[in-house]
Enzyme design. Structure first.
Site: not given
Ligand code: NAD
Length: 477
Positions: A170, A223-224, A228, A279, A326
């Site tokens: 996804k 992700g965020s 997470g 990140c 953003q």
């Molecule tokens: P996000 O958390 O908004 O989304 C990430 C993914 O989760 C997307 O595919 C989104 O559709 C999905 N998602 C959203 N709500 C969900 C739910 N309730 N259940 C399941 N899935 C859901 O993050 P983003 O804005 O796409 O990415 C930016 C973030 O990612 C930043 O915080 C960044 O630091 C982090 N990031 C971390 C790393 C790492 O390896 N540590 C790498 C890249 C990005």
């Protein structure tokens, strides 16, 4: 409309969403299907049905499929890099580099598919043999962010498939194009039906459906931190394996004895390249008194020269912010920083270019206190905060005074301080005289504290997450 991939068939979704180029919002990359929860469940069913066959497939076959996908990614890196730059806003060279990296990751895991080691041991009981083996888990759900729209799907997918799992991917709502291209490539590479499935759409709808499906054995999420935490809780509630890679607030320490030009290069690269949307971005620049003013001047001189513009234009170094939301968030943090009493030395302004896009000039704050929100919260944009400190001890304390623990860097010519920082920085990755961002694909990636949960990604450490360990005791009688 670009369809979903479920059970080896391209399936139309009930709705579609436009994929908009952040460098030019008039440019629609394409319309992408938006799955609903029922289609997400179909994808899980297809992955579950394909699992026994894939788990039993010859490791040679698995390796060849991954290798073929890697070859196509590398061969088409120019075209895919362009797609990436168009949908996400990285510059074209950054996009091409990411596409090439994605191909190399598939090739690495093509090798790893052939190297799933076990362990034969003697038992403490006479006549008994002990064998420790690794087995695939089953259906894995891979949920990815927009900021590395090809590399992150690649490093999760390649590892999951190499060890015999099946996949439902996804991708982020904002960047489905690269994930769709990856699905198309895996189909052509010969992945059997259902081994790799792609569902696009809203995280709150289909992301949750995947996370809560009892047929999904493991969830790998990047992700965020907020998302997470929700996913982690949902997985633990049903005993599903989970791996979370989340935010960062990465420090780059610059000591008096650093090479000031090298330190400024590290800071500008780490904080502002990829529009600061990494990140591992160096969002806190922690600088000792003796070099502070020279370092700030060297960074400012570089920022003056940075070219911000359309991601596909020649010579552009910083592309747009990924979308309007953003950009608003970045500007809000610039305002917060000002109100908190930090001094905005330069940047932080919305820019007009010849195309309507989400442009922001790189923002540098000085006189920042580590307790301010701009020093504690992940902004995820081209905004960096300079924090002045007395000496190494204070620098280390400030570097570690954060909820996050992904990456940390130090610029120094002192072996003593570099070594102490390597040992004492509470992070998953530490850099000496290098930017905090920019990692190799064949070694572990991940962090500590609020940045990560679960085993590391990438390299051979990926096996820790994508396999189950079994210990067998055998008595020949
Ligand atoms: P996000 O958390 O908004 O989304 C990430 C993914 O989760 C997307 O595919 C989104 O559709 C999905 N998602 C959203 N709500 C969900 C739910 N309730 N259940 C399941 N899935 C859901 O993050 P983003 O804005 O796409 O990415 C930016 C973030 O990612 C930043 O915080 C960044 O630091 C982090 N990031 C971390 C790393 C790492 O390896 N540590 C790498 C890249 C990005």
């Amino acid at each position: 409309m670009k369809p979903l991939l479920i059970g080896g068939a391209w399936v139309d979704a009930p709705a579609a969403a436009p994929n908009i180029n952040p460098s030019d919002t008039r440019d629609i990359v394409d319309e992408y299907g938006q799955a609903d929860a029922a289609l997400a469940a179909d994808a899980v069913a297809a992955a579950a049905a394909a699992f026994p066959g894939w788990a039993q497939a010859s490791i040679q076959r698995r390796s060849e499929i991954l290798d073929a996908a890697g070859s196509e990614l590398v061969a088409r890196a120019g075209e895919l890099g362009r797609l990436l730059a168009r949908e996400e806003g990285k510059t074209l060279p950054e996009g091409v580099a990411e596409a090439t990296r994605a191909g190399q990751i598939f090739k690495f895991f093509a090798g790893e598919a052939l190297r799933v080691y076990g362990d034969a041991q003697r038992s403490v009981r006479p006549g008994v043999e002990v064998a420790v083996t690794r087995e695939p888990l089953g259906v894995t759900a891979l949920i990815t962010p927009w900021n590395f729209p090809l590399a992150i799907p690649a490093w999760k997918t390649a590892a999951a498939l190499a060890y015999g799992n099946t996949v439902v991917l996804k991708p982020a709502d904002l960047t489905p194009g690269c994930a769709w291209a990856l699905a198309d490539i895996l189909q052509r590479a010969g992945a059997p039906p259902g081994v790799f499935n792609l569902v696009m759409g809203r995280g709150a709808v289909i992301g949750s459906a995947l996370v809560e499906d009892s047929r999904v054995e493991a969830v790998s999420f990047t992700g965020s931190t907020a998302t997470g935490a929700r996913i982690g809780a949902a997985c633990m509630a049903r005993n599903a394996r989970v791996q979370l890679e989340m935010g960062g607030k990465n420090p780059l320490v610059v000591l008096d004895d650093a090479d000031v030009e090298l330190a400024a290069d590290c800071a500008v690269n780490g904080a502002f390249y990829s529009t600061g949307q990494r990140c591992t971005a160096s969002s806190r620049l922690i600088v000792t008194e003796g070099i502070h003013d020279r370092f700030v001047a060297a960074v400012a001189a570089r920022l003056e020269r940075l070219v911000v513009g359309h991601a596909l234009e020649d010579g552009v170094q910083i592309g747009p912010v990924v979308d309007g939301r953003q950009l608003d968030q970045d500007c809000e943090y610039v305002e917060i920083g000002r109100k908190e009493g930090a001094r905005l030395l330069m940047g932080g302004e919305r820019l007009q270019r010849s195309t309507p896009g989400h442009y922001l000039s790189p923002a540098l704050f000085v006189d920042v206190d580590n307790r301010m929100r701009i020093a504690r919260e992940e902004i995820f944009g081209p905004v960096a905060a300079v924090i002045r400190v007395r000496d190494f001890e204070e620098a280390l304390a400030v570097a570690n005074d954060t909820p996050f623990g992904l990456s940390a860097g130090i610029c120094t010519q002192s072996l003593k301080f570099a070594t102490a920082f390597r040992e004492q920085a509470k992070v998953g990755m530490v850099m000496v005289n290098l930017p905090t961002a920019g990692v190799d694909p064949h070694v572990p990636f991940g962090g500590r504290k609020a940045s990560s949960f679960g085993p590391r990604e990438q390299g051979r450490h990926a096996a820790e997450f994508y396999t189950a360990v079994k210990t067998a005791y055998v008595f020949a009688g």
